[in-house]
Design a protein around this motif. Structure first.
Motif, mmCIF file in Angstrom:
data_model
loop_
_atom_site.group_PDB
_atom_site.id
_atom_site.type_symbol
_atom_site.label_atom_id
_atom_site.label_comp_id
_atom_site.label_asym_id
_atom_site.label_seq_id
_atom_site.Cartn_x
_atom_site.Cartn_y
_atom_site.Cartn_z
ATOM 1 N N ILE A 113 0.845 -1.198 0.000
ATOM 2 C CA ILE A 113 0.000 0.000 0.000
ATOM 3 C C ILE A 113 0.879 1.246 0.000
ATOM 4 C CG2 ILE A 113 -1.615 1.362 1.395
ATOM 5 C CD1 ILE A 113 -2.897 -1.376 2.193
ATOM 6 N N ARG A 114 1.940 1.246 0.817
ATOM 7 C CA ARG A 114 2.859 2.398 0.836
ATOM 8 C C ARG A 114 3.525 2.589 -0.529
ATOM 9 N NH1 ARG A 114 4.044 0.246 5.848
ATOM 10 N NH2 ARG A 114 5.960 -0.698 5.076
ATOM 11 N N GLU A 115 3.910 1.487 -1.177
ATOM 12 C CA GLU A 115 4.502 1.588 -2.519
ATOM 13 C C GLU A 115 3.547 2.286 -3.483
ATOM 14 O OE1 GLU A 115 7.507 -2.066 -3.545
ATOM 15 O OE2 GLU A 115 5.372 -2.505 -3.643
ATOM 16 N N LEU A 116 2.297 1.874 -3.450
ATOM 17 C CA LEU A 116 1.308 2.458 -4.360
ATOM 18 C C LEU A 116 1.004 3.915 -4.006
ATOM 19 C CD1 LEU A 116 -1.117 -0.567 -4.713
ATOM 20 C CD2 LEU A 116 0.490 0.290 -6.424
ATOM 21 N N GLU A 117 0.945 4.203 -2.724
ATOM 22 C CA GLU A 117 0.696 5.592 -2.305
ATOM 23 C C GLU A 117 1.839 6.506 -2.724
ATOM 24 O OE1 GLU A 117 -2.153 4.840 1.592
ATOM 25 O OE2 GLU A 117 0.007 5.035 1.890
#
Length: 120
Positions: A113-117
């Protein structure tokens, strides 16, 4: 396993290569999972005495799915990070450390999720 690349669809990231095997099964692979004919080294078959309870080759917390399917048969079709989310979810109730495995699954999911954010 030895099979034949049947189709290449670049839009199917990260597994664009469709390979058909002699038994009729068809699986998807990424470019780095394939080995050319000249480089092919057959893997020695497991000894017949290896049981389903073998902690190295067939750990029970990975092979409880119906039809002889193992967790790796599913997770190999995902990225490393999402594969680990699934791995920890699949084995959570079967390895004896359910809370720990669920926390690990959450860690990998939060990482993705952090990668995508960060891409926003």
């Amino acid at each position: 396993m030895h099979g034949e690349v049947e189709e290449i669809k670049p839009e199917y990231v990260p597994y664009p290569y469709s390979v058909r095997f002699p038994d009729g099964k068809r699986l998807a692979f990424s470019w780095d999972e394939l080995v050319g004919e000249a480089q092919y080294q057959p893997v020695p078959e497991e000894p017949a005495e290896v049981s389903q309870g073998d902690p190295v080759n067939h750990p029970p917390h990975y092979n409880w799915l119906p039809g002889g399917l193992e967790v790796i048969d599913i997770t190999r079709h995902f990225s490393f990070v999402l594969g680990n989310v699934l791995k920890y979810l699949f084995r959570a109730e079967h390895k004896g450390r359910e809370l720990e495995d669920l926390r690990k699954a959450r860690w990998y999911l939060d990482y993705r999720i952090r990668e995508l954010e960060d891409q926003l």
